[in-house]
Design a protein around this motif. Structure first.
Motif: not given
Length: 504
Positions: A410-433
């Motif tokens: 949300a922080r980067w969407l608020n900033r309107r950053s068009r390029v997003l780097v997601f480093d291990e975006p699902t590490r440590g979160i459950d299957v539903g999340a």
């Protein structure tokens, strides 16, 4: 050696506004590895803390060897043979393994002098017992995460534990390190120790566990033997619904418009150079073995670490990116691998975390912050990203892992950053999340955002990415597209078992 070791009967626990546990009953046998599963917020952490004496139940009984007992503290639980290896280690980085194992209960002679030699021999015997080699002379801060974890296990064994709780122990480990941990776990099981194992990686549950207890919304909703269930059945019970396919459908076509180009990017003096472009509306995967240069290349791209050379073009213009501030100005945002240390200010509210890089947009000419606009923007983003929290003033530290990830996004969407780097975006979160994060990523690309996704999970790379840049020894060895995005091709190029690399 069999028989029931621990039993919890009707355990309930409430916190202000939250019913964390609802009449939970479970049991642990001697010589058993018992999985505790559930989404974030299901009650796993509370159960662990109650078993370990860190919290007391409001209702219910704890029976150890058939005898009812109450623990007044973690020290009390340790005295009864219960040890916990937490996600975040309790080691002193500047002390060696021996001093960490015996910290607070050092062996001394009758003159009060440390018996370091005796402690060293006992520590060495502990590591020999589990078949792990540790340099006992180095400060633990210089050891690998896996070695630090084995020190925590050795510390628990030095206390003669009969019950060992491992909370997300494989999250920071490589596959080889995890395999070594599983061997140690099986050995402890064979010695008659009972183990609780918490993990979001369901394949690990099937590899190492005997039985499974599933928690949902603070209640025990299932107990089964590993041999009697499938992964799909576990997921359905955990989340209360079927997740037929966690990965959203990939678009049939991806626009050709290039948002970012990187040329001659090298992370080592005289080392190989990487070349890649990132297109509007695509997810470009960075894949490869640990140490292959995936994360380092992304950090070098945004100027977070020094690099030996690069040329970055954004929107057709050569752009100098000499640090994160320049990357931010150029419209690049990053979801870091360690969200708690690098992505969030945990004591701050959701509103503060979303606004912190965007204060100028809320600042009036008078210099005062327009709190009304800030709150309105925060609530809008919370609705759009489905961030679950009582209010925008909820501290980030109290959120689940998946919701913490969404706050950073949300922080980067608020900033309107068009390029997003997601480093291990699902590490440590459950299957539903995880499924929610995947859907969110696809929704962003449908709006024209471009995402670089760094992941150690091969199914995630294959299921989510439109193209995959495979890294080997510090640089991209091949960029895969279409039908070539499969496990065999990724591993061939990641291990250099493919022919001479071709860079795109």
């Amino acid at each position: 050696m069999t028989g029931q070791l621990l039993r919890l009967e009707g355990i309930s626990k409430s916190f202000p506004g939250v019913k964390a546990l609802r009449e939970v009953s479970l049991e642990l046998d001697r010589g058993e590895i018992h999985a505790l599963l559930g989404e974030n917020g299901a009650g796993k952490s509370t159960i662990i803390k109650i078993i370990g004496g860190i919290q007391s139940p409001d209702e219910g009984r704890i029976l150890l060897d058939g005898e009812e007992c109450r623990f007044s503290s973690y020290r009390d639980a340790i005295a009864r043979g219960i040890g916990i290896v937490f996600q975040e280690f309790s080691l002193v980085p500047d002390l060696d393994a021996v001093d960490n194992i015996f910290l607070g209960r050092e062996m001394r002679d009758r003159f009060g002098l440390s018996r370091k030699r005796v402690m060293t021999e006992r520590a060495r015997a502990l590591f020999e017992r589990i078949g792990v080699s540790i340099d006992l002379t180095l400060p633990v801060g210089r050891l690998s995460v896996a070695e630090q974890q084995f020190i925590e296990i050795a510390k628990a064994l030095s206390l003669d534990v009969r019950i060992l709780i491992l909370d997300e122990p494989t999250a920071p480990l490589t596959p080889n390190e995890a395999a070594l941990l599983f061997r140690v776990m099986r050995q402890l099981r064979d010695e008659g120790i009972g183990l609780f194992f918490v993990s979001h990686h369901l394949d690990e549950i099937f590899e190492v566990c005997d039985r499974i207890t599933i928690l949902r919304d603070g209640a025990n909703v299932g107990l089964t033997r590993v041999d009697d269930c499938t992964m799909d059945q576990l997921v359905e019970v955990m989340v209360g619904r079927r997740i037929e396919n966690s990965f959203p459908a990939k678009p049939s076509t991806v626009p050709d418009k290039v948002l970012l180009e990187a040329r001659d990017l090298s992370i080592h003096d005289g080392g190989p150079k990487s070349h890649f472009d990132l297109r509007e509306g695509e997810i470009l995967g960075f894949a490869g073995l640990v140490g292959s240069g995936r994360t380092e290349t992304a950090l070098a791209l945004i100027g977070a670490i020094p690099c030996r050379g690069k040329q970055v073009t954004i929107g057709g213009k050569i752009t100098a990116i000499d640090g994160p501030a320049a990357a931010l100005k150029a419209g690049i945002g990053i979801l870091p691998e360690n969200r708690k240390a690098d992505g969030l200010i945990l004591p701050f509210s959701i509103r503060d975390n979303i606004s912190i890089n965007n204060l100028p947009k809320y600042t009036r000419k008078s210099g005062w912050i327009d709190r009304g606009l800030e709150r309105e923007t925060t609530l809008t983003l919370m609705r759009e990203l489905q961030i679950k929290a009582p209010s925008e003033e909820t501290p980030a530290v109290s959120l689940s892992g998946g919701n913490q990830q969404k706050v950073v996004i949300a922080r980067w969407l608020n900033r309107r950053s068009r390029v997003l780097v997601f480093d291990e975006p699902t590490r440590g979160i459950d299957v539903g999340a995880k499924a929610e994060i995947y859907r969110l990523m696809r929704a962003l690309t449908a709006e024209g955002y471009a995402i670089i996704m760094i992941s150690s999970e091969l199914p995630e790379v294959i299921g989510m990415c439109d193209r995959v840049a495979v890294f080997h020894r510090g640089a991209i060895s091949r960029i895969l597209e279409g039908a070539d995005i499969n496990a065999e091709e990724v591993m061939r190029h990641a291990t250099a078992s493919a022919p001479t690399p071709v860079q795109h």
